[in-house]
Motif scaffolding. Structure first.
Motif, PDB file in Angstrom:
ATOM      1  N   VAL A 138      -8.739  -6.743 -10.127  1.00  0.00           N
ATOM      2  CA  VAL A 138      -7.416  -7.317  -9.856  1.00  0.00           C
ATOM      3  C   VAL A 138      -7.562  -8.726  -9.295  1.00  0.00           C
ATOM      4  O   VAL A 138      -6.720  -9.602  -9.548  1.00  0.00           O
ATOM      5  N   TYR A 197      -0.524  -4.538 -15.537  1.00  0.00           N
ATOM      6  CA  TYR A 197      -0.907  -5.100 -14.242  1.00  0.00           C
ATOM      7  C   TYR A 197      -0.458  -4.172 -13.107  1.00  0.00           C
ATOM      8  O   TYR A 197      -1.172  -4.017 -12.106  1.00  0.00           O
ATOM      9  N   ASN A 198       0.699  -3.561 -13.253  1.00  0.00           N
ATOM     10  CA  ASN A 198       1.195  -2.628 -12.252  1.00  0.00           C
ATOM     11  C   ASN A 198       0.210  -1.475 -12.064  1.00  0.00           C
ATOM     12  O   ASN A 198      -0.105  -1.081 -10.937  1.00  0.00           O
ATOM     13  N   GLN A 223      -3.177  -2.860 -10.379  1.00  0.00           N
ATOM     14  CA  GLN A 223      -3.172  -3.049  -8.929  1.00  0.00           C
ATOM     15  C   GLN A 223      -3.241  -1.710  -8.209  1.00  0.00           C
ATOM     16  O   GLN A 223      -3.831  -1.601  -7.132  1.00  0.00           O
ATOM     17  N   CYS A 239      -6.952  -0.431  -8.377  1.00  0.00           N
ATOM     18  CA  CYS A 239      -7.926  -1.259  -7.658  1.00  0.00           C
ATOM     19  C   CYS A 239      -7.659  -1.361  -6.165  1.00  0.00           C
ATOM     20  O   CYS A 239      -8.561  -1.798  -5.426  1.00  0.00           O
ATOM     21  N   ALA A 240      -6.477  -0.995  -5.697  1.00  0.00           N
ATOM     22  CA  ALA A 240      -6.129  -1.272  -4.303  1.00  0.00           C
ATOM     23  C   ALA A 240      -5.512  -0.100  -3.564  1.00  0.00           C
ATOM     24  O   ALA A 240      -5.171  -0.248  -2.386  1.00  0.00           O
ATOM     25  N   PHE A 250      -3.443 -11.782  -0.452  1.00  0.00           N
ATOM     26  CA  PHE A 250      -3.111 -10.414  -0.866  1.00  0.00           C
ATOM     27  C   PHE A 250      -2.253  -9.743   0.203  1.00  0.00           C
ATOM     28  O   PHE A 250      -2.638  -9.686   1.382  1.00  0.00           O
ATOM     29  N   LEU A 280       0.634  -3.997  -4.515  1.00  0.00           N
ATOM     30  CA  LEU A 280      -0.238  -5.090  -4.105  1.00  0.00           C
ATOM     31  C   LEU A 280       0.249  -6.367  -4.784  1.00  0.00           C
ATOM     32  O   LEU A 280       0.428  -6.400  -5.997  1.00  0.00           O
ATOM     33  N   ASP A 293      -0.717 -10.249  -5.358  1.00  0.00           N
ATOM     34  CA  ASP A 293      -1.651 -11.355  -5.285  1.00  0.00           C
ATOM     35  C   ASP A 293      -0.816 -12.624  -5.405  1.00  0.00           C
ATOM     36  O   ASP A 293      -0.298 -12.943  -6.478  1.00  0.00           O
ATOM     37  N   SER A 306      -1.378 -14.902  -8.429  1.00  0.00           N
ATOM     38  CA  SER A 306      -1.415 -14.372  -9.788  1.00  0.00           C
ATOM     39  C   SER A 306      -0.077 -14.505 -10.509  1.00  0.00           C
ATOM     40  O   SER A 306       0.953 -14.046  -9.998  1.00  0.00           O
ATOM     41  N   ALA A 322       1.358 -10.980 -10.940  1.00  0.00           N
ATOM     42  CA  ALA A 322       1.993 -10.461  -9.728  1.00  0.00           C
ATOM     43  C   ALA A 322       3.346 -11.112  -9.514  1.00  0.00           C
ATOM     44  O   ALA A 322       4.305 -10.460  -9.081  1.00  0.00           O
TER      45      ALA A 322
END
Length: 782
Positions: A29, A156-157, A160, A163-164, A712, A725, A727, A730, A733
């Protein structure tokens, strides 16, 4: 002290804990943030914008209006010149952004095409994968259209999240474990990755209902006396509230949970003789008929009358205290008398179990998994007539006929010296949480005391739970937990003392905190240079449940809680509640049964109909059937703040939300532990909404610059279940946040720093570093 670490300050740390971590490296991410050139272009635009604000402010003009209207005559000459430079800077941003977006879209496509990511998305949401991702990945070139921007935003949703977020869901939220042993602090390999797939609990219940409808099995489906049934001098009845208090359907309630009425039991009648058999053991209609020597039809009519009154339940039981519901159902079917129907259903269930095994074995091979899942769904629907998918369109939903869990490749070994320092660091924060729990619980007790006093000073437990239900009380189902207000300037960190909310009542307590360690490497835990975050406090014990799926000794979890229950926790009774799909826990002590049946067939249950709630020293007290005081252990997290049960529970330990005088509060620390991350409470209107491209990224960069946000952060609206999350560097994001804020006008958004931050993620392998948290039991002795 075997299995526990005692510290002089009072709290004791259990010797086993769960380690939850993200399933994909944070680098993934992180790699989708904009490069230096595009961020510098944003900074240039914002610098000119700040200059323009100063110029227009003197003239009483609005920046947005001027930029939208161009060089109107009323705009000062100086402002026109600055507007021109702003437009030039924004034009350069557009050029740089266009080139950067090509690179980032390529990177997102690269990540989305990995077997690891495809498998995670498909396992999480097959409908989304089949309807959006598969077609996206099949394209040679992805056009920059609204359709595919929507796909990329959704990808992307998910990314994130993978990864987070420290979750528990297959390999993108694997289960890891830790133990207290030796000295130091070490991350060790836990063995090869393992997956296990199970038929979902809701699906197992549907299969049980389908089997019970099968004419070949119907005469043998077990009939049981309701655990809430009470014999009277003339008959048998219940109070008709078998599953109303928990808000959950009665676990294994099966057919025939009727309204309260009394069934007469004249001596020698068929109904009386049926009840006599069922008092000894459960039996099918055919078995009861054989036992009392009357026709099956007569027994069936008597059973139907008893079912209408809710005093008997007819169902195949699906145990709720084991991860594999299908195997539990298979055992229930296997207990039926031998017959072709029984063998046929055992074959059906074995086939479904075999398909689940093939699904788990195909980890990483999405094409095979799609075929196997389709086979399972078709077989399930053919057997039950029920759709195999539900909850479509949601990122978080128990939507499938199966669920899968994955084992972590990591194992954590915490030395006794390190564990002792950790317990010492957490103790002041837990003491404040205990004092806060007292305040919240006192409110529940006062409200329930008024109800009991109005009823004459005493109520049967089922009557108490029914009268305290929300529709009979003012306000919501859950009492509001008011934040703790502290005098703090904008962004000012807060240092609280353990007794900032007063001193907690003495006596034993339990808590199950989620703890994060911020450090660059495990060695920092050994030398004590780590930073400890008490991320959340659950009012629970560490119990065996779905989180123990891969632990080599699940009984060890029972021992951690059972040892406390046998000592300082004597008198605590678990409130038996029905299972929430995969989520379940096994309470290793006595349970107060509030449902019509207990599919786990415990022999030490406390029947709700035999318990009473009375007042002692102005407080509600739960008395068991022998008149002994007991305290409740609410099994589900939301029940810890449900007033009727919270008022009767063991003294609470609750995480106190801290609020400052402004919308921006710095980190809150108690002793040596961080208790609350730095946070901002913003109006949704302050966040970029709508728009796309460079304007969306610029809006996010402006927000970060205005409020001093780190790169972040996590953002959550009042209506959202989970935070996202963000960023702040980004473009993806920016567009995701703009999309989420598009229909949230008037709402508030909670923004919290990511802490531990990207440079403080110590759990690592060759692929990168992972967010991580430890869930552990701490108890305060008597």
């Amino acid at each position: 002290m075997s299995g526990e670490i005692g510290v002089e300050v009072g709290w004791e740390l259990g010797g086993i804990f769960v380690m939850r971590h993200a399933g994909m490296p944070f680098e993934w991410v992180e790699s989708l943030g904009g490069g230096v050139e595009v961020l510098e272009a944003c900074a240039e635009v914002l610098a000119v914008e700040e200059e323009l604000v100063g110029v227009l402010g003197d003239a009483g003009l609005d920046v947005v209006g001027v930029l939208a209207g161009g060089g109107a005559p009323s705009v000062p000459r100086r402002a026109k010149e600055v507007v021109g430079r702003w437009r030039e800077a924004f034009g350069r941003l557009g050029e740089v952004y266009a080139a950067e977006l090509v690179r980032l879209r390529g990177r997102l496509r690269e990540l989305a095409g990995t077997d690891r990511f495809k498998d995670a998305v498909f396992t999480s949401n097959p409908g989304m994968y089949e309807g959006m991702v598969a077609g996206y990945l099949a394209l040679a070139d992805v056009p920059d259209t609204a359709k595919y921007r929507r796909v990329e935003r959704q990808l992307y949703n998910y990314l994130q999240r993978f990864c987070a977020k420290n979750e528990t869901a297959s390999a993108y939220g694997p289960m890891g474990y830790g133990e207290v042993a030796g000295t130091g602090f070490a991350v060790e390999p836990a063995g090869p990755p393992v997956r296990r797939a199970f038929v979902a609990h809701w699906a197992a219940l549907e299969l049980a209902r389908a089997a019970a409808r099968d004419k070949a099995l119907a005469p043998h489906i077990p009939v049981r006396l309701s655990l809430l049934a009470v014999k009277t001098p003339t008959g048998i009845t219940t109070d008709g509230r078998s599953s109303q208090g928990t808000g959950e359907p009665g676990a294994g309630s099966g057919d025939g949970a009727g309204e309260a009425s009394e069934v007469p039991l004249p001596p020698g009648s068929v109904a009386a003789r049926v009840v006599g058999v069922l008092e000894e053991k459960a039996a099918g209609v055919a078995g009861v008929a054989a036992a009392i020597g009357v026709p099956v039809r007569a027994v069936a009519e008597a059973v139907r009358e008893l079912m209408r009154a809710g005093v008997v339940v007819r169902a195949l039981e699906v145990p709720g205290e084991r991860v594999d519901s299908l195997q539990g159902l298979r055992e229930s079917v296997g207990e039926l008398p031998e017959s072709p129907g029984r063998e046929r259903w055992l074959g059906h269930l074995d086939r479904l179990g075999g398909i689940c095994e093939r699904f788990a074995a195909a980890a990483g091979d999405v094409d095979t998994r799609r075929a196997v899942l389709a086979e399972l769904e078709n077989a399930f629907t053919e057997l039950t007539g029920v759709a195999a998918r539900r909850g479509a369109g949601a990122v978080y939903a128990d939507r499938l006929v199966l669920f899968e869990e994955g084992a972590s490749p990591f194992k954590l070994v915490v030395g006794q010296d390190t564990a002792e320092r950790l317990a010492r660091a957490l103790t002041p924060a837990l003491e404040l949480s205990a004092a806060f729990g007292d305040q919240v619980q006192d409110g529940h007790r006062s409200a329930m005391a008024e109800l009991i006093e109005a009823a004459g000073g005493s109520l049967g437990f089922t009557d108490y739970a029914a009268r305290a239900r929300p529709e009979h009380q003012e306000g919501s189902r859950f009492s509001p937990v008011r934040p703790v207000d502290v005098p703090a300037a904008d962004g000012e960190p807060v240092k609280l003392a353990a007794d900032a909310l007063g001193t907690a009542e003495p006596g034993p307590r339990y808590a199950l905190p989620d703890v994060c360690l911020a450090m660059t490497a495990p060695e920092e835990a050994v030398d004590g240079s780590w930073r400890v975050l008490l991320a959340r406090v659950h009012h629970h014990l560490l119990l065996r449940g779905w989180l123990t799926t891969f632990h080599p000794d699940p009984d060890a979890f029972d021992r951690v809680a059972a040892d406390w229950l046998a000592g300082d926790g004597a008198g605590v009774a678990g409130l038996a509640t029905s299972r929430r799909n995969k989520g379940f826990y096994r309470f290793p002590g006595q349970r107060l049964v509030f449902n019509a049946t207990d599919p786990d067939r415990r022999t030490d249950n406390l029947p709700a109909t035999g318990c009473e709630v009375t007042l002692r020293d102005g407080r509600p007290v739960l008395l068991d059937p022998r008149g002994h005081p007991r305290t409740l252990y609410p099994m589900l997290n939301d029940l810890t703040t449900y007033p009727p049960f919270a008022a009767l529970s063991h003294p609470s330990v609750l995480h106190a939300p801290v609020r400052g005088d402004t919308g921006h509060l710095g980190r809150v620390t108690i002793g040596d532990a961080c208790y609350q991350r730095e946070r901002w409470v913003l109006d949704a209107a302050a966040l970029p909404a709508g728009g796309r491209g460079p304007a969306a990224l610029l809006g996010l960069r402006r927000l970060a610059r205005t409020h001093g946000l780190p790169r972040f952060v996590f953002a959550r609206t009042e209506a959202e279940r989970k935070p996202v999350l963000v960023d702040t560097a980004s473009p993806f994001a920016a567009e995701l946040l703009a999309h989420l804020m598009g229909d949230k006008a008037g709402s508030r958004v909670l923004v919290e720093e990511m802490y531990p931050g990207p440079d403080e993620l110590w759990l690592r392998d060759d692929a990168g570093r992972y967010t991580c948290e430890l869930r552990m039991q701490l108890t305060r002795p008597r």
